[in-house]
Design a protein around this motif. Sequence first.
Motif, PDB file in Angstrom:
ATOM      1  N   ILE A  11      39.975 -30.486  27.851  1.00  0.00           N
ATOM      2  CA  ILE A  11      38.743 -30.028  27.202  1.00  0.00           C
ATOM      3  C   ILE A  11      38.693 -28.506  26.837  1.00  0.00           C
ATOM      4  CG2 ILE A  11      36.249 -29.962  27.405  1.00  0.00           C
ATOM      5  CD1 ILE A  11      36.273 -32.660  28.911  1.00  0.00           C
ATOM      6  N   ILE A  12      39.193 -27.624  27.622  1.00  0.00           N
ATOM      7  CA  ILE A  12      38.773 -26.253  27.617  1.00  0.00           C
ATOM      8  C   ILE A  12      39.574 -25.925  26.270  1.00  0.00           C
ATOM      9  CG2 ILE A  12      39.514 -24.147  28.559  1.00  0.00           C
ATOM     10  CD1 ILE A  12      38.532 -24.969  31.033  1.00  0.00           C
ATOM     11  N   PRO A  13      41.019 -26.311  25.905  1.00  0.00           N
ATOM     12  CA  PRO A  13      41.747 -25.890  24.818  1.00  0.00           C
ATOM     13  C   PRO A  13      40.907 -26.349  23.595  1.00  0.00           C
ATOM     14  CG  PRO A  13      43.374 -26.731  26.451  1.00  0.00           C
ATOM     15  CD  PRO A  13      41.927 -27.063  26.985  1.00  0.00           C
ATOM     16  N   LEU A  14      40.445 -27.600  23.717  1.00  0.00           N
ATOM     17  CA  LEU A  14      39.624 -28.221  22.538  1.00  0.00           C
ATOM     18  C   LEU A  14      38.563 -27.308  22.174  1.00  0.00           C
ATOM     19  CD1 LEU A  14      39.596 -32.006  23.406  1.00  0.00           C
ATOM     20  CD2 LEU A  14      40.737 -31.078  21.637  1.00  0.00           C
ATOM     21  N   ILE A  15      37.790 -26.768  23.107  1.00  0.00           N
ATOM     22  CA  ILE A  15      36.717 -25.742  22.953  1.00  0.00           C
ATOM     23  C   ILE A  15      37.236 -24.628  22.315  1.00  0.00           C
ATOM     24  CG2 ILE A  15      34.893 -24.542  23.815  1.00  0.00           C
ATOM     25  CD1 ILE A  15      34.656 -26.717  26.314  1.00  0.00           C
ATOM     26  N   ILE A 284      34.181 -32.226  23.995  1.00  0.00           N
ATOM     27  CA  ILE A 284      34.063 -33.361  25.015  1.00  0.00           C
ATOM     28  C   ILE A 284      34.146 -34.517  24.208  1.00  0.00           C
ATOM     29  CG2 ILE A 284      32.753 -34.476  26.868  1.00  0.00           C
ATOM     30  CD1 ILE A 284      31.672 -31.728  27.472  1.00  0.00           C
ATOM     31  N   GLY A 285      33.464 -34.840  23.171  1.00  0.00           N
ATOM     32  CA  GLY A 285      33.506 -35.904  22.467  1.00  0.00           C
ATOM     33  C   GLY A 285      34.951 -36.100  21.936  1.00  0.00           C
ATOM     34  N   LYS A 310      30.697 -40.275  33.121  1.00  0.00           N
ATOM     35  CA  LYS A 310      30.791 -38.898  33.555  1.00  0.00           C
ATOM     36  C   LYS A 310      31.065 -37.562  32.632  1.00  0.00           C
ATOM     37  CE  LYS A 310      34.624 -36.311  36.219  1.00  0.00           C
ATOM     38  NZ  LYS A 310      35.881 -36.858  37.070  1.00  0.00           N
ATOM     39  N   LEU A 311      31.524 -38.102  31.554  1.00  0.00           N
ATOM     40  CA  LEU A 311      31.719 -37.435  30.538  1.00  0.00           C
ATOM     41  C   LEU A 311      30.337 -37.064  29.570  1.00  0.00           C
ATOM     42  CD1 LEU A 311      35.141 -38.464  28.874  1.00  0.00           C
ATOM     43  CD2 LEU A 311      34.712 -36.110  29.975  1.00  0.00           C
ATOM     44  N   MET A 312      29.653 -37.927  29.381  1.00  0.00           N
ATOM     45  CA  MET A 312      28.330 -37.870  28.659  1.00  0.00           C
ATOM     46  C   MET A 312      27.292 -37.095  29.795  1.00  0.00           C
ATOM     47  SD  MET A 312      28.010 -39.406  25.886  1.00  0.00           S
ATOM     48  CE  MET A 312      26.288 -39.326  25.561  1.00  0.00           C
ATOM     49  N   ALA A 313      27.388 -37.151  30.995  1.00  0.00           N
ATOM     50  CA  ALA A 313      26.763 -36.134  31.865  1.00  0.00           C
ATOM     51  C   ALA A 313      27.090 -34.786  31.632  1.00  0.00           C
ATOM     52  CB  ALA A 313      27.022 -36.553  33.421  1.00  0.00           C
ATOM     53  N   LEU A 314      28.458 -34.607  31.444  1.00  0.00           N
ATOM     54  CA  LEU A 314      28.927 -33.364  31.484  1.00  0.00           C
ATOM     55  C   LEU A 314      28.769 -32.877  29.895  1.00  0.00           C
ATOM     56  CD1 LEU A 314      31.081 -31.023  32.155  1.00  0.00           C
ATOM     57  CD2 LEU A 314      32.860 -32.219  31.274  1.00  0.00           C
ATOM     58  N   SER A 315      28.482 -33.764  28.960  1.00  0.00           N
ATOM     59  CA  SER A 315      28.305 -33.527  27.613  1.00  0.00           C
ATOM     60  C   SER A 315      26.546 -32.745  27.741  1.00  0.00           C
ATOM     61  CB  SER A 315      28.226 -34.511  26.660  1.00  0.00           C
ATOM     62  OG  SER A 315      29.494 -35.161  26.593  1.00  0.00           O
ATOM     63  N   TYR A 316      25.807 -33.313  28.382  1.00  0.00           N
ATOM     64  CA  TYR A 316      24.594 -32.788  28.448  1.00  0.00           C
ATOM     65  C   TYR A 316      24.306 -31.398  29.214  1.00  0.00           C
ATOM     66  CZ  TYR A 316      21.744 -36.635  26.542  1.00  0.00           C
ATOM     67  OH  TYR A 316      21.210 -37.372  25.334  1.00  0.00           O
ATOM     68  N   ILE A 317      25.067 -31.374  30.209  1.00  0.00           N
ATOM     69  CA  ILE A 317      25.217 -30.166  30.789  1.00  0.00           C
ATOM     70  C   ILE A 317      25.688 -28.938  30.049  1.00  0.00           C
ATOM     71  CG2 ILE A 317      26.190 -28.828  33.081  1.00  0.00           C
ATOM     72  CD1 ILE A 317      26.220 -31.548  34.460  1.00  0.00           C
ATOM     73  N   PHE A 359      18.222 -30.982  22.673  1.00  0.00           N
ATOM     74  CA  PHE A 359      18.061 -31.226  24.039  1.00  0.00           C
ATOM     75  C   PHE A 359      17.964 -32.509  24.677  1.00  0.00           C
ATOM     76  CE2 PHE A 359      15.798 -31.301  28.172  1.00  0.00           C
ATOM     77  CZ  PHE A 359      16.272 -29.993  28.690  1.00  0.00           C
ATOM     78  N   PHE A 360      17.708 -33.510  23.661  1.00  0.00           N
ATOM     79  CA  PHE A 360      17.626 -35.022  24.106  1.00  0.00           C
ATOM     80  C   PHE A 360      18.596 -35.729  23.389  1.00  0.00           C
ATOM     81  CE2 PHE A 360      13.275 -33.151  24.479  1.00  0.00           C
ATOM     82  CZ  PHE A 360      12.900 -33.179  25.607  1.00  0.00           C
ATOM     83  N   LEU A 361      18.999 -35.505  22.327  1.00  0.00           N
ATOM     84  CA  LEU A 361      19.658 -36.285  21.560  1.00  0.00           C
ATOM     85  C   LEU A 361      20.917 -36.232  21.017  1.00  0.00           C
ATOM     86  CD1 LEU A 361      16.543 -37.386  18.988  1.00  0.00           C
ATOM     87  CD2 LEU A 361      17.456 -38.716  20.935  1.00  0.00           C
ATOM     88  N   GLN A 362      21.614 -34.683  21.207  1.00  0.00           N
ATOM     89  CA  GLN A 362      22.787 -34.162  20.542  1.00  0.00           C
ATOM     90  C   GLN A 362      23.894 -35.184  21.297  1.00  0.00           C
ATOM     91  OE1 GLN A 362      23.436 -32.597  18.194  1.00  0.00           O
ATOM     92  NE2 GLN A 362      25.043 -30.919  18.370  1.00  0.00           N
ATOM     93  N   PRO A 363      24.106 -35.126  22.801  1.00  0.00           N
ATOM     94  CA  PRO A 363      25.189 -35.836  23.081  1.00  0.00           C
ATOM     95  C   PRO A 363      25.124 -37.338  22.971  1.00  0.00           C
ATOM     96  CG  PRO A 363      24.593 -34.320  24.667  1.00  0.00           C
ATOM     97  CD  PRO A 363      23.512 -34.450  23.557  1.00  0.00           C
ATOM     98  N   ALA A 364      23.845 -38.100  22.994  1.00  0.00           N
ATOM     99  CA  ALA A 364      23.812 -39.301  22.873  1.00  0.00           C
ATOM    100  C   ALA A 364      24.025 -39.797  21.330  1.00  0.00           C
ATOM    101  CB  ALA A 364      22.508 -39.863  23.342  1.00  0.00           C
ATOM    102  N   SER A 365      23.599 -38.947  20.350  1.00  0.00           N
ATOM    103  CA  SER A 365      24.081 -39.101  19.032  1.00  0.00           C
ATOM    104  C   SER A 365      25.334 -39.193  18.426  1.00  0.00           C
ATOM    105  CB  SER A 365      22.958 -38.442  18.143  1.00  0.00           C
ATOM    106  OG  SER A 365      23.378 -36.763  18.244  1.00  0.00           O
ATOM    107  N   LEU A 366      26.198 -38.342  19.331  1.00  0.00           N
ATOM    108  CA  LEU A 366      27.515 -38.092  18.711  1.00  0.00           C
ATOM    109  C   LEU A 366      28.470 -38.639  19.935  1.00  0.00           C
ATOM    110  CD1 LEU A 366      27.237 -34.361  17.617  1.00  0.00           C
ATOM    111  CD2 LEU A 366      27.109 -36.480  16.318  1.00  0.00           C
ATOM    112  N   ASN A 367      28.336 -38.302  21.010  1.00  0.00           N
ATOM    113  CA  ASN A 367      29.703 -38.488  21.843  1.00  0.00           C
ATOM    114  C   ASN A 367      29.902 -40.155  22.514  1.00  0.00           C
ATOM    115  OD1 ASN A 367      30.311 -35.784  21.557  1.00  0.00           O
ATOM    116  ND2 ASN A 367      29.942 -35.382  23.754  1.00  0.00           N
ATOM    117  N   ILE A 368      28.549 -40.716  22.430  1.00  0.00           N
ATOM    118  CA  ILE A 368      28.706 -42.014  23.028  1.00  0.00           C
ATOM    119  C   ILE A 368      29.585 -42.625  21.880  1.00  0.00           C
ATOM    120  CG2 ILE A 368      26.585 -42.884  21.964  1.00  0.00           C
ATOM    121  CD1 ILE A 368      27.799 -43.592  25.422  1.00  0.00           C
TER     122      ILE A 368
END
Length: 442
Positions: A11-15, A284-285, A310-317, A359-368
């Motif tokens: 993930i870090i190199p992707l960022i 992360i996505g 695990k990755l969705m939790a990390l996405s939200y954090i 805050f609520f939707l970004q990871p859920a709308s993209l990464n899942i």
Amino acid sequence: MFSSKDLRRLIIPLILQQLLSVFIGIVDTVMVSSAGDAAVAGISLIDSISSVLVILFTALTSGGSIIVTQYIGKGSPEEAKESAKQLEFIVLAISTTICLVCVFFRAGMIDLIYGSIEADVFYHASRYFLMVAISYPFLGIECAGTALFRGMAESKIPLKIGILMNVINIVGNAIFIYAFKMGAMGAGLATLISRFVGAFVTTALLMQKKRPIHLENLHKVKPDKRMIYQILRIGIPNAIETSMFFFGRLLVSGMVSTFGTAAIAANSIAGQCTSLQSIPCSAIGSAMLTVIGRHMGANDIEGAKKSTVKLMALSYIVNWIMIAVMLIVRDPVMSFYAVSDEGIALATELFIIFTIYSFFLQPASLNIANTVKASGDVRFAMIATISSVFIARVGASYLFAFTFNMGIHGIWFAMAAEALMRSVLFVGRYISGKWTTKTVID
């Protein structure tokens, strides 16, 4: 299958690569601006065409990467290597065809897409287009190689190649634009050389036999209908989905242009700030395609579900951390833009709208969505994305902005509606478990 240490290495190199892309884009724009207004205008017109092709190449090669990662997860290295070669063959064939069409018909394409433009702008656009069009096969090869390295969870290599390419591009711009006074054509030549080097280095590294997936006997590659079908069955819906998403954004941009200069500037500034905020979550996505693809190839459904959680939790954090960071640096960042106080105030309001719903939707709308795609459920992903773009983003933009007279604010509320719709569709698909029934490899 992936430890926390493995995930960090992925993930870090992707960022860093996405941050580099944003930074280099700014530097490149500044350097090219010295070539004059007509040259900048011509380059801008062609870059709009090229950006569509970059999106298509990336989407297609991401589809091929899913096939490769599933074969790796299945424990079938020979089939993984063969699918990698077929991906290279497909991308080279498509990109070469596009190259030839653009080289020989570029004048007609410019007239068809942009209509009558000033003679000096057309001159620079045509010369720049020639150089960039010749680079398309190299761009395709580099995109395919990047996808393959990420499929092998070796994201450091594309980062290093990206740094090399961007350094070459900057040095080339300095030489051809500043020293040789070649204008737009010089910028195009720098792009061509950087993409050639990127393709050469990428291919050379992929041919190293120490890698789990390496290319060999490329001169003997023959089309494999079964493999090509598998790759295109994933890649084409992915490319259509991405293209329609981009097309929806263009339609909304046309609406924004009707709200006046301050609104256009505010929309651009807020958009750049949101892009910066979204980089870690987006990275992360991208990693999820590799991780979930491996699990699905090994038929490890439970592992795929655990990694997704695990990755969705990390996405939200990381998303919440970036929101906090951007709220702190927002005013200093916006002070760099030389626009009116009205434009800055409006950009701030738009950014706050984004912050609240992201805050609520970004990871859920993209990464899942990437879990769904990595399983091979790309047809649903395509339909869900196209529906959300045209119903929520485009449709709601018109409703909020014009029917309810909300102006530019309505456009950004429509973006929130799109994020909500995507979240409902993809989270619903994930919970249903239908994505676990899809197969993309034999």
